[in-house]
Design an enzyme around this catalytic site. Sequence first.
Site, PDB file in Angstrom:
ATOM      1  N   SER A   1       0.813  -1.209   0.000  1.00 57.07           N
ATOM      2  CA  SER A   1       0.000   0.000   0.000  1.00 57.07           C
ATOM      3  C   SER A   1       0.851   1.266   0.000  1.00 57.07           C
ATOM      4  CB  SER A   1      -0.968  -0.030   1.184  1.00 57.07           C
ATOM      5  OG  SER A   1      -1.899   1.012   1.114  1.00 57.07           O
TER       6      SER A   1
ATOM      7  N   ASP B   1      -2.598   6.605  -3.616  1.00 52.05           N
ATOM      8  CA  ASP B   1      -1.441   5.949  -3.015  1.00 52.05           C
ATOM      9  C   ASP B   1      -1.002   4.781  -3.880  1.00 52.05           C
ATOM     10  OD1 ASP B   1      -3.409   4.067  -2.410  1.00 52.05           O
ATOM     11  OD2 ASP B   1      -2.587   3.607  -0.440  1.00 52.05           O
TER      12      ASP B   1
ATOM     13  N   ASP C   1      -1.220   1.570  -4.002  1.00 57.38           N
ATOM     14  CA  ASP C   1      -2.092   0.496  -4.483  1.00 57.38           C
ATOM     15  C   ASP C   1      -3.490   0.990  -4.812  1.00 57.38           C
ATOM     16  OD1 ASP C   1      -2.995   0.840  -1.842  1.00 57.38           O
ATOM     17  OD2 ASP C   1      -3.549  -1.273  -1.645  1.00 57.38           O
TER      18      ASP C   1
ATOM     19  N   ASP D   1      -5.989   2.393  -3.102  1.00 61.42           N
ATOM     20  CA  ASP D   1      -7.174   2.331  -2.247  1.00 61.42           C
ATOM     21  C   ASP D   1      -7.358   3.584  -1.398  1.00 61.42           C
ATOM     22  OD1 ASP D   1      -5.141   1.927  -0.409  1.00 61.42           O
ATOM     23  OD2 ASP D   1      -5.940   0.053   0.407  1.00 61.42           O
TER      24      ASP D   1
END
Length: 446
Positions: free
Chosen positions: A102, A241, A243, A245
């Site tokens: 992430s 960000d 990833d 999400d």
Amino acid sequence: MGKYFGTDGIRGRTGDWPMTPEFALRLGYAVGEVLGENGHRQGPVLVGKDTRVSGYMFESALEAGLSAAGLDVALLGPMPTPAIAYLTHTFRATAGVVISASHNPFHDNGFKFFTPEGDKLPDATEAAIEARLDQPAQPINSARLGKAVRIQDAAGRYVEFCKSAIPARSELRGMKIVIDCAHGATYNVSPHVFEELGAQVEILGASPDGYNINDGVGALHPENVAEQVRATGADLGIALDGDGDRVILADADGTVVDGDQILGILALARQQAGGFDGGVVGTLMTNLGLEQALGAAGIPFVRAKVGDRYVLEELRRRDWTLGGEGSGHIVCLEHTTTGDGTVAALQVAHLMHRTGQPLSALAAAIPKLPQCLINVPVSGAAAGCLEAEPVRAEVAAVEDQLGQRGRVLLRPSGTEPLVRVMVEGEDVDETRSAAERIADSIRAAI
């Protein structure tokens, strides 16, 4: 949290156990065994990743473990986490896996899992997987080994899904938007969503090299997109960000709009449109200003534990549809089953286009109280230092000082070796000073 699973899957520094190829192979095999025993096998296991260089290594090792347990694998390549959740459901897959850490630096990586419905794995399933992880993988009979294929049209499917989050025939023509993809998994999908809806798009952070993910860019550094919005006269800045999400926005003046304000904007818009039932789920970290603004509008608000999985659990328990975190995880259950930065940003952009209101006017309805967050590095379990008498005494002193004008929250991070100290109050200097005092007491207690 379990031995390996934290609040958002498994995460750690690449090369340190458990983030090793051997562990990834065992993990794939354990997942295959558990899902096979539970009778969940119905299609392939979808495997996506972000742009970290270690993703190649972990993708291959995880694929080998899943195949050894008899599961077919469909490789998606770099794709946002919410895209994996969506595609797992639409492919009728056995499960979905995202290889990502992430918002963490490139040297970290991790594994997130989704059920066939696109939800995070239940605690019981995670526990069953952990029980198998210390055992070596023993491949089944070669006649039953799984196969692997690559899905070529995954990005296009996700782009179309995102566009469906606003009414049909809607467009963003006439808007100028800056998008920062954090050199991460959204670099080849999110800009297309806004371009195909007619917006003029300028792209930042879309040249991943395996090492630059989240490095001074994206949702962790929204000042970059804010500066570019000001410099180019854009209407909106979108910072995602690594990833995909999370999302943080910037208005035309370069003022940053965080997840709490995005939640409030979407909630008020739905109420005004007459189609908003239920309330909003935030977290223990949610700014008190959002709670006050929603209360004034008659919209119920509750707090869940920090982490989008806990927001999702509370939403499902109450049969509500909107929740999220100040960090930019925005869950819109009528569209997604996890935080989706692109979908949330698109809904705000559509609202701006439809109403003609700038983001600054929409955000003004969600005033924020000053909030100071300090991350204190710790080694090992953090609970001991939080229970130390000097720390408890300092917290009590701050709470007595703030009274009803603010609040204090201390919590160990579920993804990093940190204790997060949050103090909220009416005065900026008083809030910062109080947070520093508590952080200093924790450092002294370590």
